[in-house]
Design an enzyme around this catalytic site. Structure first.
Site, short mmCIF file in Angstrom:
data_model
loop_
_atom_site.label_atom_id
_atom_site.label_comp_id
_atom_site.label_asym_id
_atom_site.label_seq_id
_atom_site.Cartn_x
_atom_site.Cartn_y
_atom_site.Cartn_z
N CYS A 221 0.82 -1.21 0.00
CA CYS A 221 0.00 0.00 0.00
C CYS A 221 0.85 1.26 0.00
O CYS A 221 1.89 1.32 0.65
CB CYS A 221 -0.90 0.03 1.24
SG CYS A 221 -2.22 -1.19 1.20
N ILE B 79 -0.23 6.72 13.31
CA ILE B 79 0.56 5.53 12.97
C ILE B 79 1.28 5.69 11.63
O ILE B 79 2.49 5.52 11.53
CB ILE B 79 -0.33 4.27 12.95
CG1 ILE B 79 -1.08 4.12 14.28
CG2 ILE B 79 0.53 3.03 12.66
CD1 ILE B 79 -0.19 3.95 15.48
#
Length: 419
Positions: free
Chosen positions: A117, A328
């Protein structure tokens, strides 16, 4: 390239089985490289990323047998090479998980720099620094990380940042190291615990999995075993949101509420009715009753970043304004522009998104940018007025097993379109 067409407005109701967790399955497949014996994994999800990992193991020399009950048996008695090539690694960042096992068992590995990703740099320097502390020599040449070592040595490794794959890689490497390895500031995700359970069933000596400090006493050899992969908490959370945004009533079976405590708490705060059972979760919501809630993504047991995009969809149709803070990963708001095309009122300021609820989203052509973003667009289509056509859905096949079939079984008007 496939697309998914969603006609919104249907209320989803029914019961759906939850698949095995991709984020547990991938490191556990890599862990089979640690032993000459056969390891059997059950509850394996049928996903593109799993297929890629099996291809990677196959080119390393693994003999793979798949049964009709979602079981995979892997025999890594003969490792023919220790290179993870670019054509496989570029499609899936988790390919880097073979690094620790290969170095621990064979003393060397060549790994192409990873892909997957496009949600930030997600560097592997924490993995490499840990291997160096265990005695490995690491070089970067021609886009490949080359690692050489004798038998790895136990070390005290403190992660600068909490890293799930870094924890998993060094946890696997340490099982065959000489001496004791301590991983401090380790990831505590359920998938890390599940990996540790597999490794201990293979003969590893591990203490503290699920806490911030994991201690591993290295052994000379690991042996074969059988292991059931834990249920996918992210798939579970995605279907929970599907129930909420459609004013539905969905029961997810084969999953554990304890895996999703932070997510369940936020959905209750947003106005959902949630029943927790031993192996199931039921979510009910009334149309028009969802409330805005603030969310900050954090390492486990905090709110999972992999459910941030899905909860953003819920907030787009909730009453009031909410703030989502992503701590994150960088670049994890790429789905925002697509949701805005559907009428969502979202403003992004750095790592924070301000979401103001609107009465209803509108169907539109949209494009998936990564795995969880693609799931959010499907959810948006389910609660939107009209048709939503989602392109680049190969992303969703990396992490969701037959998502359109499962949603259709719950009453969604959804179909996959070929090229």
């Amino acid at each position: 390239m496939d697309k998914i067409l969603v006609r919104g407005g249907n209320t989803l109701k029914g019961t759906i089985p939850i698949s095995g967790a991709k984020n547990a399955c991938l490191p556990e497949l890599a862990a089979t490289l640690l032993t000459e014996d056969t390891v059997t994994l059950r509850n394996v999800p049928h996903l593109r990323d799993v297929t890629t990992m099996l291809e990677l193991l196959g080119q390393h020399g693994a003999a793979i047998t798949i049964d009709e009950k979602l079981g995979v048996s892997i025999d890594c008695k003969s490792i023919q090479n220790t290179m993870a090539p670019y054509d496989l690694v570029r499609t899936m960042r988790a390919s880097v998980l073979v690094m620790g096992p290969l170095v621990a068992r064979c003393g060397h590995a060549e790994i192409s720099l990873p892909g997957g990703c496009a949600i930030g740099s997600r560097p592997i320097n924490l993995h490499l620094r840990g291997l160096e502390m265990m005695g490995a020599h690491v070089t970067l040449e021609d886009g490949y990380v080359r690692i050489k070592a004798g038998r790895l040595k136990g070390a005290h490794i403190v992660f600068d940042l909490v890293t799930v794959t870094g924890t998993e890689n060094l946890l696997m490497a340490a099982t065959l190291a000489d001496g004791i390895t301590i991983l401090d500031n380790a990831a505590a995700e359920p998938e890390v615990v599940d990996l540790a359970n597999l490794l201990m069933a293979m003969g590893a000596k591990i203490d503290g999995a699920g806490t911030r400090t994991i201690t591993i006493e290295g052994v000379k050899n690991l042996h074969g075993t059988s292991h059931d992969i834990l249920p996918d908490r992210i798939e579970t959370g995605t279907f929970m949101v599907a129930a909420a945004v459609t004013g539905g009533d969905i029961t997810m079976t084969g999953t554990y509420p304890a895996l999703l405590e932070a997510h369940i708490a936020k959905m209750r705060e947003a106005g959902c009715q949630i029943d927790e059972m031993d192996r199931a979760i039921r979510v009910r919501a009334e149309a028009g009753t969802l409330r805005a809630v603030d969310i900050t993504t954090l390492p486990h047991p905090g709110f999972p970043t992999d459910l941030q995009a899905q909860m953003m969809v819920l907030l787009t149709v909730a009453k009031g304004a909410a703030q989502i803070k992503e701590t994150i990963f960088e670049n994890r708001f790429m789905h925002v522009s697509e949701l805005q095309r559907m009428g969502a009122d979202i403003t992004v300021q750095g790592n924070t998104a301000i979401v103001r609820g609107v009465p209803q989203l509108r169907g539109a052509p949209v494009m998936a940018t990564d795995l969880r973003a693609s799931a959010s667009l499907v959810l948006a289509g389910l609660c939107a007025e009209g048709e939503t056509l989602i392109s680049r859905v190969y992303h969703i096949d990396r992490g969701y097993e037959r998502i359109e079939e499962k949603l259709k079984a719950l009453g969604a008007d959804i179909q996959r379109l070929g090229r």
